[in-house]
Design a protein around this motif. Sequence first.
Motif, PDB file in Angstrom:
ATOM      1  N   SER A   1      48.356  11.571-117.241  1.00 15.05           N
ATOM      2  CA  SER A   1      48.164  10.273-117.668  1.00 15.05           C
ATOM      3  C   SER A   1      46.802   9.691-117.151  1.00 15.05           C
ATOM      4  O   SER A   1      46.701   9.314-115.960  1.00 15.05           O
ATOM      5  CB  SER A   1      49.596   9.235-117.539  1.00 15.05           C
ATOM      6  N   VAL A   2      45.956   9.275-118.131  1.00 14.43           N
ATOM      7  CA  VAL A   2      44.816   8.451-117.530  1.00 14.43           C
ATOM      8  C   VAL A   2      44.763   7.021-117.919  1.00 14.43           C
ATOM      9  O   VAL A   2      45.047   6.708-118.645  1.00 14.43           O
ATOM     10  CB  VAL A   2      43.585   9.079-118.323  1.00 14.43           C
ATOM     11  N   THR A   3      44.645   6.243-116.810  1.00 14.76           N
ATOM     12  CA  THR A   3      44.651   4.748-117.040  1.00 14.76           C
ATOM     13  C   THR A   3      43.396   4.278-117.720  1.00 14.76           C
ATOM     14  O   THR A   3      42.336   4.925-117.371  1.00 14.76           O
ATOM     15  CB  THR A   3      44.962   4.122-115.685  1.00 14.76           C
ATOM     16  N   GLN A   4      43.816   3.209-118.516  1.00 10.52           N
ATOM     17  CA  GLN A   4      42.782   2.715-119.472  1.00 10.52           C
ATOM     18  C   GLN A   4      42.182   1.488-118.836  1.00 10.52           C
ATOM     19  O   GLN A   4      41.293   0.516-119.338  1.00 10.52           O
ATOM     20  CB  GLN A   4      43.061   2.540-120.605  1.00 10.52           C
ATOM     21  N   CYS A   5      42.713   1.016-117.579  1.00  9.02           N
ATOM     22  CA  CYS A   5      42.274  -0.326-117.137  1.00  9.02           C
ATOM     23  C   CYS A   5      40.869  -0.173-116.456  1.00  9.02           C
ATOM     24  O   CYS A   5      40.683   0.827-115.923  1.00  9.02           O
ATOM     25  CB  CYS A   5      43.295  -1.188-116.159  1.00  9.02           C
ATOM     26  N   LEU A   6      40.436  -1.238-116.194  1.00  6.50           N
ATOM     27  CA  LEU A   6      38.887  -1.591-115.796  1.00  6.50           C
ATOM     28  C   LEU A   6      38.988  -1.372-114.229  1.00  6.50           C
ATOM     29  O   LEU A   6      39.756  -1.607-113.383  1.00  6.50           O
ATOM     30  CB  LEU A   6      38.137  -2.671-116.246  1.00  6.50           C
ATOM     31  N   ASP A   7      38.007  -0.287-113.739  1.00  3.89           N
ATOM     32  CA  ASP A   7      38.027  -0.281-112.231  1.00  3.89           C
ATOM     33  C   ASP A   7      37.142  -1.103-111.795  1.00  3.89           C
ATOM     34  O   ASP A   7      35.710  -0.931-111.799  1.00  3.89           O
ATOM     35  CB  ASP A   7      37.552   1.377-111.933  1.00  3.89           C
TER      36      ASP A   7
END
Length: 140
Positions: free
Chosen positions: A45-51
């Motif tokens: 699962s790849v997170t889509q939130c901003l780093d």
Amino acid sequence: PGWGEWAGSGVRPNRRKQREKEVKERQKQAAIAKREHQVRRKPVSVTQCLDRKAAKYYTTTVPHPYQSKQQYDRMLQHPTGPDWNTTAVFHRLIQPKLNVRVGAVVPPLQHAKHLSPKARDSLLRAWDSKAKPQQRRTKL
């Protein structure tokens, strides 16, 4: 039969070679089982939130000398070290893009980037007008 082996009727099979075959077969089956287990795993699962830490390194527009995103990406992928380039090309690649006289005021990018030209100039004048300590001359 090959070198170091007996051939013909009545020859007993070599136990050491049989064990080696069995071990290889077990290792092969274990590798197959491991691959099948990896295939059955849930996908990553790849997170889509901003780093936020990495966001400061991204640019919204293509930098000045480049016309397209592909051209800029190509430049970033090109190695700049002296091992991959000739000496002249290496020095041209690492040459500073901004040459300023010693003592000149260079505005920090983060403060002056979003200002209008008039506000930027007034900010520069304000930084320039600050009292600078006088250098003392020594006599020997």
